[in-house]
Design a protein around this motif. Structure first.
Motif, PDB file in Angstrom:
ATOM      1  N   LEU A   5      47.124   0.391 -48.706  1.00 30.48           N
ATOM      2  CA  LEU A   5      46.791  -0.875 -48.109  1.00 30.48           C
ATOM      3  C   LEU A   5      45.995  -1.981 -48.786  1.00 30.48           C
ATOM      4  N   ARG A   6      44.814  -1.315 -49.553  1.00 30.79           N
ATOM      5  CA  ARG A   6      43.931  -2.113 -50.411  1.00 30.79           C
ATOM      6  C   ARG A   6      44.760  -2.776 -51.264  1.00 30.79           C
ATOM      7  N   LYS A   7      45.726  -2.193 -52.068  1.00 29.80           N
ATOM      8  CA  LYS A   7      46.590  -2.970 -53.048  1.00 29.80           C
ATOM      9  C   LYS A   7      47.161  -4.028 -52.637  1.00 29.80           C
ATOM     10  N   ARG A   8      47.970  -3.947 -51.413  1.00 32.87           N
ATOM     11  CA  ARG A   8      48.581  -5.179 -50.767  1.00 32.87           C
ATOM     12  C   ARG A   8      47.427  -6.201 -50.363  1.00 32.87           C
ATOM     13  N   VAL A   9      46.281  -5.750 -49.943  1.00 34.65           N
ATOM     14  CA  VAL A   9      45.076  -6.767 -49.532  1.00 34.65           C
ATOM     15  C   VAL A   9      45.051  -7.520 -50.660  1.00 34.65           C
ATOM     16  N   GLU A  10      44.583  -6.764 -51.779  1.00 33.42           N
ATOM     17  CA  GLU A  10      44.076  -7.435 -53.203  1.00 33.42           C
ATOM     18  C   GLU A  10      45.297  -8.300 -53.723  1.00 33.42           C
ATOM     19  N   ALA A  11      46.494  -7.889 -53.319  1.00 33.83           N
ATOM     20  CA  ALA A  11      47.819  -8.923 -53.964  1.00 33.83           C
ATOM     21  C   ALA A  11      47.637 -10.209 -53.340  1.00 33.83           C
ATOM     22  N   GLY A  12      47.055 -10.376 -52.183  1.00 38.15           N
ATOM     23  CA  GLY A  12      47.116 -11.516 -51.369  1.00 38.15           C
ATOM     24  C   GLY A  12      46.892 -11.432 -49.903  1.00 38.15           C
ATOM     25  N   PRO A  13      47.084 -12.777 -49.171  1.00 41.02           N
ATOM     26  CA  PRO A  13      46.814 -12.214 -47.735  1.00 41.02           C
ATOM     27  C   PRO A  13      47.943 -11.391 -47.146  1.00 41.02           C
ATOM     28  N   SER A  14      47.147 -10.366 -46.284  1.00 35.24           N
ATOM     29  CA  SER A  14      47.838  -9.481 -45.640  1.00 35.24           C
ATOM     30  C   SER A  14      47.270  -9.004 -44.541  1.00 35.24           C
ATOM     31  N   SER A  15      48.136  -8.656 -43.595  1.00 32.83           N
ATOM     32  CA  SER A  15      47.730  -8.362 -41.996  1.00 32.83           C
ATOM     33  C   SER A  15      48.819  -6.818 -42.130  1.00 32.83           C
ATOM     34  N   PHE A  16      48.356  -6.019 -40.984  1.00 29.55           N
ATOM     35  CA  PHE A  16      49.189  -4.698 -40.860  1.00 29.55           C
ATOM     36  C   PHE A  16      49.254  -4.584 -39.233  1.00 29.55           C
ATOM     37  N   PHE A  17      50.252  -3.748 -38.894  1.00 26.56           N
ATOM     38  CA  PHE A  17      50.513  -3.397 -37.624  1.00 26.56           C
ATOM     39  C   PHE A  17      50.631  -1.854 -37.355  1.00 26.56           C
ATOM     40  N   VAL A  18      49.899  -1.137 -37.001  1.00 28.19           N
ATOM     41  CA  VAL A  18      49.820   0.092 -36.888  1.00 28.19           C
ATOM     42  C   VAL A  18      50.646   0.787 -35.723  1.00 28.19           C
ATOM     43  N   LEU A  19      51.857   1.510 -35.792  1.00 26.07           N
ATOM     44  CA  LEU A  19      52.365   2.049 -34.669  1.00 26.07           C
ATOM     45  C   LEU A  19      52.278   3.523 -34.884  1.00 26.07           C
ATOM     46  N   VAL A  20      51.624   4.071 -33.467  1.00 24.32           N
ATOM     47  CA  VAL A  20      51.353   5.600 -33.405  1.00 24.32           C
ATOM     48  C   VAL A  20      52.634   6.131 -32.351  1.00 24.32           C
ATOM     49  N   PRO A  21      53.405   7.089 -32.644  1.00 23.74           N
ATOM     50  CA  PRO A  21      54.280   7.332 -31.558  1.00 23.74           C
ATOM     51  C   PRO A  21      53.622   8.216 -30.553  1.00 23.74           C
ATOM     52  N   ASN A  22      53.954   7.757 -29.474  1.00 25.21           N
ATOM     53  CA  ASN A  22      53.477   8.377 -28.251  1.00 25.21           C
ATOM     54  C   ASN A  22      54.485   9.455 -27.717  1.00 25.21           C
ATOM     55  N   THR A  23      54.182  10.690 -28.415  1.00 26.40           N
ATOM     56  CA  THR A  23      54.865  11.893 -28.178  1.00 26.40           C
ATOM     57  C   THR A  23      54.429  12.769 -26.948  1.00 26.40           C
ATOM     58  N   SER A  24      55.594  13.154 -26.157  1.00 22.12           N
ATOM     59  CA  SER A  24      55.128  13.959 -25.044  1.00 22.12           C
ATOM     60  C   SER A  24      54.647  15.209 -25.232  1.00 22.12           C
ATOM     61  N   ALA A  25      53.958  16.053 -24.418  1.00 19.59           N
ATOM     62  CA  ALA A  25      53.565  17.278 -24.607  1.00 19.59           C
ATOM     63  C   ALA A  25      54.535  18.100 -24.963  1.00 19.59           C
ATOM     64  N   ALA A  26      55.684  18.171 -24.450  1.00 19.36           N
ATOM     65  CA  ALA A  26      56.636  19.121 -24.685  1.00 19.36           C
ATOM     66  C   ALA A  26      57.155  19.091 -25.889  1.00 19.36           C
ATOM     67  N   HIS A  27      56.981  17.838 -26.704  1.00 20.63           N
ATOM     68  CA  HIS A  27      57.465  17.571 -28.121  1.00 20.63           C
ATOM     69  C   HIS A  27      56.518  18.180 -29.083  1.00 20.63           C
ATOM     70  N   TYR A  28      55.365  18.541 -28.585  1.00 23.44           N
ATOM     71  CA  TYR A  28      54.352  18.868 -29.572  1.00 23.44           C
ATOM     72  C   TYR A  28      54.655  20.537 -30.048  1.00 23.44           C
ATOM     73  N   HIS A  29      54.316  20.831 -31.314  1.00 26.56           N
ATOM     74  CA  HIS A  29      54.461  22.365 -31.482  1.00 26.56           C
ATOM     75  C   HIS A  29      53.589  22.540 -32.540  1.00 26.56           C
ATOM     76  N   VAL A  30      53.137  23.924 -32.659  1.00 28.69           N
ATOM     77  CA  VAL A  30      52.186  24.276 -33.558  1.00 28.69           C
ATOM     78  C   VAL A  30      52.932  25.147 -34.775  1.00 28.69           C
ATOM     79  N   VAL A  31      52.535  24.796 -36.164  1.00 31.35           N
ATOM     80  CA  VAL A  31      53.122  25.407 -37.075  1.00 31.35           C
ATOM     81  C   VAL A  31      52.111  26.102 -37.978  1.00 31.35           C
TER      82      VAL A  31
END
Length: 139
Positions: A5-31
């Motif tokens: 992200l820093r590389k993109r900001v240093e290259a010129g005007p930048s903005s970002f949108f963070v999308l975090v998946p809203n995963t249901s409890a049933a789709h969590y698993h432990v590895v």
């Protein structure tokens, strides 16, 4: 991720949108992982496995909020939201209202990442016609 992200900001005007998946409890698993267990799909091992969908949503919201605060503190112009548990659907929903030059997919290391095993970065690039950068996190 910050370096990319820093590389993109240093290259010129930048903005970002963070999308975090809203995963249901049933789709969590432990590895199994060296030194312990990693709950999926979280980006850190300290979240644990949610007991309910509400708890899973709260964990996703915590990850999003932490990322927004950290990126803002680093001087990055950023917005974000929770999205569908299906990353392609979540991206599609965000692109309905916004335009971007690039999509950055941040994911767990290959041995844990369902996204990399499913070739998500290439699916995203083919479906949305935008360049995709994949960042594999350390945790």
């Amino acid at each position: 991720m910050r370096d990319e992200l820093r590389k993109r900001v240093e290259a010129g005007p930048s903005s970002f949108f963070v999308l975090v998946p809203n995963t249901s409890a049933a789709h969590y698993h432990v590895v199994p992982a060296a030194g312990g267990l990693v709950p999926m799909p979280s980006m850190a091992a300290d979240y644990g496995r949610p007991e309910s969908d509400e708890e899973a949503t709260a964990l996703a919201r915590q990850r999003l909020d932490r990322m927004l605060v950290d990126l803002s503190a680093a001087g990055v112009k950023v917005e974000g939201n929770l999205g569908s548990a299906n990353p392609l659907e979540g991206i599609d929903n965000v692109l309905a209202d916004r335009q971007f030059d690039e999509i950055i997919v941040a994911t767990l290391p290959h041995r844990f990442s369902r996204w990399l095993k499913a070739d998500l970065p290439n699916q995203v690039e083919r479906r949305f016609g935008l360049p995709v950068t994949t960042i594999v996190t350390k945790r």
